[in-house]
Scaffold this active site. Structure first.
Site, PDB file in Angstrom:
ATOM      1  N   LYS A 104      18.082   1.812  11.018  1.00 44.07           N
ATOM      2  CA  LYS A 104      17.689   0.434  11.313  1.00 44.07           C
ATOM      3  C   LYS A 104      16.822  -0.039  10.154  1.00 44.07           C
ATOM      4  CE  LYS A 104      15.428  -2.251  15.017  1.00 44.07           C
ATOM      5  NZ  LYS A 104      14.835  -2.187  16.368  1.00 44.07           N
ATOM      6  N   SER A 143      16.699  -5.279  19.797  1.00 43.50           N
ATOM      7  CA  SER A 143      16.791  -5.686  18.418  1.00 43.50           C
ATOM      8  C   SER A 143      17.609  -4.736  17.543  1.00 43.50           C
ATOM      9  CB  SER A 143      15.373  -5.786  17.834  1.00 43.50           C
ATOM     10  OG  SER A 143      14.737  -4.519  17.869  1.00 43.50           O
ATOM     11  N   SER A 177      14.683  -2.094  22.900  1.00 43.06           N
ATOM     12  CA  SER A 177      15.632  -2.305  21.796  1.00 43.06           C
ATOM     13  C   SER A 177      16.510  -1.120  21.415  1.00 43.06           C
ATOM     14  CB  SER A 177      14.894  -2.777  20.557  1.00 43.06           C
ATOM     15  OG  SER A 177      14.525  -4.116  20.729  1.00 43.06           O
TER      16      SER A 177
HETATM   17  N1  GLN Z   1      13.435  -7.815  23.686  1.00 40.79           N
HETATM   18  C1  GLN Z   1      12.111  -7.343  23.487  1.00 40.79           C
HETATM   19  C2  GLN Z   1      11.361  -8.275  22.572  1.00 40.79           C
HETATM   20  O1  GLN Z   1      11.948  -9.191  22.117  1.00 40.79           O
HETATM   21  C3  GLN Z   1      12.103  -5.944  22.953  1.00 40.79           C
HETATM   22  C4  GLN Z   1      12.342  -5.834  21.504  1.00 40.79           C
HETATM   23  C5  GLN Z   1      12.205  -4.440  20.999  1.00 40.79           C
HETATM   24  O2  GLN Z   1      12.225  -3.484  21.773  1.00 40.79           O
HETATM   25  N2  GLN Z   1      12.012  -4.319  19.699  1.00 40.79           N
HETATM   26  O3  GLN Z   1      10.213  -8.111  22.313  1.00 40.79           O
END
Ligand code: GLN
Length: 483
Positions: free
Chosen positions: A76, A151, A175
């Protein structure tokens, strides 16, 4: 060749059926051919990959072995990679070449893993759809009109489309698990402190945790083995020995106590997902598990608490991107304030700006007690709920998401609608607990995930339950058409 899992690749390499270099070239060609449909990569690292593959083949010829030796993966794009762009999905870091490797990157490289590239992601890991990336949205290989989740959507789409067997990801509020659910993968968020955050660009430091995304629990065990462990460079890393995750995969589930929270089956859950979760429960009962209804009474407060704490930490973490210390710098600034304002205004996208403002507001003198402190109290209550539940059960089971992957753009005008989709995943981050999502069936041709949560450091238990489930079901073997 591209259909192989990490475990199959490890066996093939050990049996000298093919070399890492051959496999790497096949996968790089496949990425070049198919990724334009998905946009799952931000950078390809072909030269590095071939070099690492040759080095892995040479190490193996010299008698070395290891499940990750010569295994192709991707990172990532928030894991720092020395000399390679590390963009965090943002214009802010479009030209940032990290001066060092993240601990996770260095550990996997030392184990012989081959880095094919850096995967697309929501900008600064903020999002659940991978639509906030400055490099454009990622498409779900199961239906190109739908989001892959976020994400870590790039890692998920690439692995689901068989462009590579596994990838690293991070989970601040879901995410790893949510994109795993949306693309029919297995993804594990480890216990907070299990995997080093050093060199992982921070979103919300008290919640962020790196982990593996792969097709099977067996492969997650292999990748986690290479990622986990104490790191003196990360003050929140925990000095706890790393067990052999692959060794515990064969344990029997006889007598395993599975808790199913009654709050999980509320009005917001798609009834078709509820049915698939019931099916997975029946499957685990056949394997000897015992089901118990439990309660997590404070779950309803978790989303508001998370969406105060995460932006608060983000507003602080992202202050370093000011055009001076790090990141994009605007043209011809008139003075220092103008430089800050325009550099940040140009470098950050709308979702990141929204979160910085929410976070700065929640931390400001007049509102700190009312929002930030209150949210921290809720965080403790959420943790206490889990501690009470784990006195009675060994794991907790439920849906990973209330709905399957939505259409691209469907939630763009309403950020709160997207936040609500995180209802099942964020509690594990607030409590620091490990969680896993695994394939459990399909709704309208879109994958559905079942989530398992365990007590601290019981990653092995999660992987064992998921592996036993996968030995008896075939959801995880389904491949999206066209890939
Ligand atoms: N959807 C969550 C957010 O927008 C989690 C994102 C993540 O785990 N990086 O914060």
């Amino acid at each position: 060749m591209h259909q192989m899992t990490l475990a199959e690749i490890a066996r093939g390499l050990a049996d000298k059926k093919f070399s890492s270099e051959e496999l790497t070239k096949v996968l790089l060609a496949r990425i070049t051919q198919l990724d334009p449909q998905l946009n799952s990569f931000i950078s390809l690292t072909e030269e590095l990959a071939i070099e690492q593959a040759k080095a892995a083949d040479a190490r193996r010829a010299n008698g070395e072995s290891g499940a990750l030796l010569g295994a192709p993966i991707a990172h990532k794009d928030l894991f720092c990679t020395q000399g390679i762009r590390t963009s965090c999905g943002s214009k802010m870091l479009d030209n940032f070449k990290a001066p060092y490797d993240a601990t996770v990157v260095a550990k996997l490289a030392a184990a012989g893993a081959v880095t094919l590239g850096k995967t697309n992601m929501d900008e600064f890991a903020m999002g659940s759809a991978n639509e906030s990336s400055w490099y454009g949205a990622v498409k779900n290989p199961w239906n190109l009109e739908h989001v892959p989740g976020g994400s870590s959507g790039g890692s998920a789409a690439a692995v689901a489309a068989r462009l590579l067997p596994a990838a690293t990801a991070t989970d601040t509020g879901g995410s790893i698990r949510q994109p795993a659910a949306f693309t029919n993968l297995t993804g594990l968020k480890p216990t907070y402190g299990r995997v080093s955050r050093w060199g992982m660009i921070a979103y919300a430091s008290s919640l962020d945790q790196g982990g593996p995304l792969a097709r099977t629990a067996e492969d997650c065990a292999i990748l986690l083995q290479g990622m986990a462990g104490f790191d003196q460079n990360d003050s929140t890393s925990i000095e706890e020995p790393v067990p052999d995750y692959s060794a515990s995969l064969g344990d029997s589930l006889q007598g395993l106590r599975i808790g199913v929270p009654k709050e999980y089956f509320s009005a917001g859950l798609d009834p078709r997902i509820a049915e698939l979760i019931q099916n997975s429960i029946k499957e685990l009962q056949k394997l000897g598990a015992v089901i118990k209804e439990i309660s997590l009474p404070n779950m309803q407060h978790a989303i508001p608490a998370y969406y105060v704490i995460a932006p608060a930490e983000a507003s602080s973490n992202l202050s370093r991107f000011d055009g001076v210390r790090f990141g994009h710098r605007c043209e011809n600034p008139e003075n220092l304030i103008d430089l800050y304002k325009r550099s940040r205004g140009e470098g950050f996208g709308p979702e990141v700006q929204r979160r910085i403002m929410v976070g700065a507001y929640a931390l400001s003198a007049g509102y700190y007690d009312a929002y930030y402190l209150k949210a921290q109290k809720i965080r403790r209550l959420v943790k206490n709920d889990f501690m009470a539940a784990f006195n009675e059960v060994d794991i907790i089971l439920g849906p990973t998401t209330p709905n399957p992957a939505w259409k691209l753009g469907a939630k763009n005008s309403d950020p709160v609608a997207a936040y609500l989709e995180d209802v099942y995943t964020i509690t594990a981050n607030l409590a620091g607990l490990p969680g896993l999502s695994m394939p459990a069936g399909f709704v309208d041709g879109l994958p559905v995930g079942v989530q398992l949560l365990a007590p601290y450091f019981q990653e092995g238990r999660l992987l064992n339950v998921a592996h036993q489930y996968q030995l008896n079901t075939d959801w995880h073997t389904r491949t999206p058409t066209g890939f």
